[in-house]
Write an enzyme that holds these catalytic residues in place. Structure first.
Site, mmCIF file in Angstrom:
data_model
loop_
_atom_site.group_PDB
_atom_site.id
_atom_site.type_symbol
_atom_site.label_atom_id
_atom_site.label_comp_id
_atom_site.label_asym_id
_atom_site.label_seq_id
_atom_site.Cartn_x
_atom_site.Cartn_y
_atom_site.Cartn_z
ATOM 1 N N TRP A 18 29.976 92.901 57.092
ATOM 2 C CA TRP A 18 30.471 94.106 56.428
ATOM 3 C C TRP A 18 29.606 94.479 55.233
ATOM 4 C CZ3 TRP A 18 32.912 95.997 60.119
ATOM 5 C CH2 TRP A 18 33.694 95.200 60.960
ATOM 6 N N ASP A 65 33.987 95.033 47.570
ATOM 7 C CA ASP A 65 34.803 95.172 48.769
ATOM 8 C C ASP A 65 35.689 93.933 48.844
ATOM 9 O OD1 ASP A 65 35.908 95.233 51.290
ATOM 10 O OD2 ASP A 65 34.006 95.461 52.366
ATOM 11 N N LYS A 112 44.197 93.699 56.247
ATOM 12 C CA LYS A 112 43.835 92.284 56.253
ATOM 13 C C LYS A 112 44.680 91.442 55.304
ATOM 14 C CE LYS A 112 39.097 92.834 57.828
ATOM 15 N NZ LYS A 112 39.030 91.961 58.990
#
Length: 358
Positions: free
Chosen positions: A102, A169, A193
């Site tokens: 990511w 993030d 998540k």
């Protein structure tokens, strides 16, 4: 049979969140309407949005410190675009730490906007550790990092000190551990998540860093426009935001971030201790960088996989296979996963050892 959900995302949520959410689908606030059909401009939902945004800042310890909390859409993947859109100056540059898939995707998007300096990367080692001893350019417009890497099971245990804005993030470990969140100028996280249902994205941003890029920003990508509209610039993900609120309320009622951190550490210690003790298994991430959220591990002998797989499935465990980039197994231990579920997995690992070694 009770299921023990180790899915990496969408993730396990508290049972009371499911129950309250289910009731709201049938009848929200005794209105005679479902949460799925009410107007996002209705008084009832505006109250949900206002409380959710305020509760985010309260739990992070950012009340009254110049931050705004937003519930947006597009997942963390859209934030890969929104961050450079808002923060990278025309003819400027940004600094990125590459610690996983990511982070790498965020770097690819940033390069569309200008010079993107990758200050360090663990890609050559299949992202099995967090790089150290890197230098962040003092003239960069911002520094971007990913706090936890779900695929590879690594987690940043400390963050660099720099005079430029720090963007993080936190999609897979937001609200899981106590940090000085005022050290970050912008935090973003997909809800699915650790925080709620898929469909909402949390952004927490310090207002003073905005409006300095010198570039024209499309309205839907402009944080300032979303702040002005109080997260209602376009129709929000009503049910996803409501689920986030229920989860945040649950977290506050269970001791907040400090309270859940103790439980998360207990879960991680229990599982990692068994991985290290049991001769049939080995971890994939550097010990000092192991994630408390996502434990990745392998069998030393893959011929034992059919037996182990049958055993954990029989025990009611779900979502354990690892990502194809790593293989093996991944146990995602998000906030709502009880210690009991980790014990079930550990017992199965011990049972496998007994079957194989005796």
């Amino acid at each position: 049979m009770k299921k023990h959900n180790y899915s990496a995302g969408p993730c396990i949520l508290p049972q009371e969140v499911f129950e309250k959410g289910a009731q709201a689908v049938l009848d929200f606030n005794n209105s005679g309407l479902s949460i799925l059909e009410i107007s996002h401009r209705s008084k009832d939902f505006v109250a949900v949005m206002d409380e959710a945004r305020a509760l985010v800042l309260e739990l992070l310890g950012l009340e009254g410190k110049g931050y705004q909390a937003l519930f947006l859409q597009g997942g963390a993947s859209l934030e890969f675009l929104m961050v450079p859109s808002n923060l990278m100056k025309v003819n400027g540059k940004a600094a990125y730490l590459d610690t996983g898939t990511w982070a790498n995707n965020a770097i690819k998007e940033a390069k569309l906007f200008g010079h993107t300096d990758v200050v360090a990367s663990s890609k050559e080692q299949n992202y099995n550790h967090i790089p150290t001893n890197y230098v962040i350019p003092a003239d960069a417009d911002y520094f971007h990092c990913t706090s936890n890497n779900t695929i590879f099971g690594t987690q940043m245990k400390s963050f660099p000190i720099t005079n430029i804005p720090v963007v993080c993030d936190m999609s897979s470990d937001i609200f899981s551990r106590a940090l000085d969140f005022s050290k970050f100028d912008l935090i973003y996280a997909g809800a699915q998540k650790n925080m709620g249902a898929a469909g909402a994205t949390l952004v927490v941003v310090k207002e003073e860093i905005l409006g300095k890029s010198g570039r024209i920003i499309p309205s839907i990508l402009d944080y300032e426009k979303h702040i002005k509209a109080e997260s209602m610039y376009n129709t929000p993900s009503v049910f996803a935001v409501y689920t986030c609120l229920l989860t945040l309320q649950w977290l506050k009622n269970h001791g907040g971030i400090a309270g859940i951190e103790k439980i998360n550490e207990a879960k991680a210690n229990l599982l990692y201790s068994e991985i290290d003790r049991n001769p049939l298994f080995k971890g994939t991430a550097a010990i000092e960088d192991r994630s408390t959220m996502n434990a990745t591990f392998l069998l030393n002998d893959e011929s034992h996989a059919p037996i182990f797989d049958a055993m954990w499935k029989e025990a009611g465990i779900s979502g354990l296979p690892g990502h194809r980039s790593v293989g093996g197994y991944r146990a995602s231990m998000y906030n709502a996963l009880p210690l009991e579920s980790v014990q079930v997995l550990v017992d199965v690992m011990k049972q496998l050892e007994k079957v194989v070694c005796e």
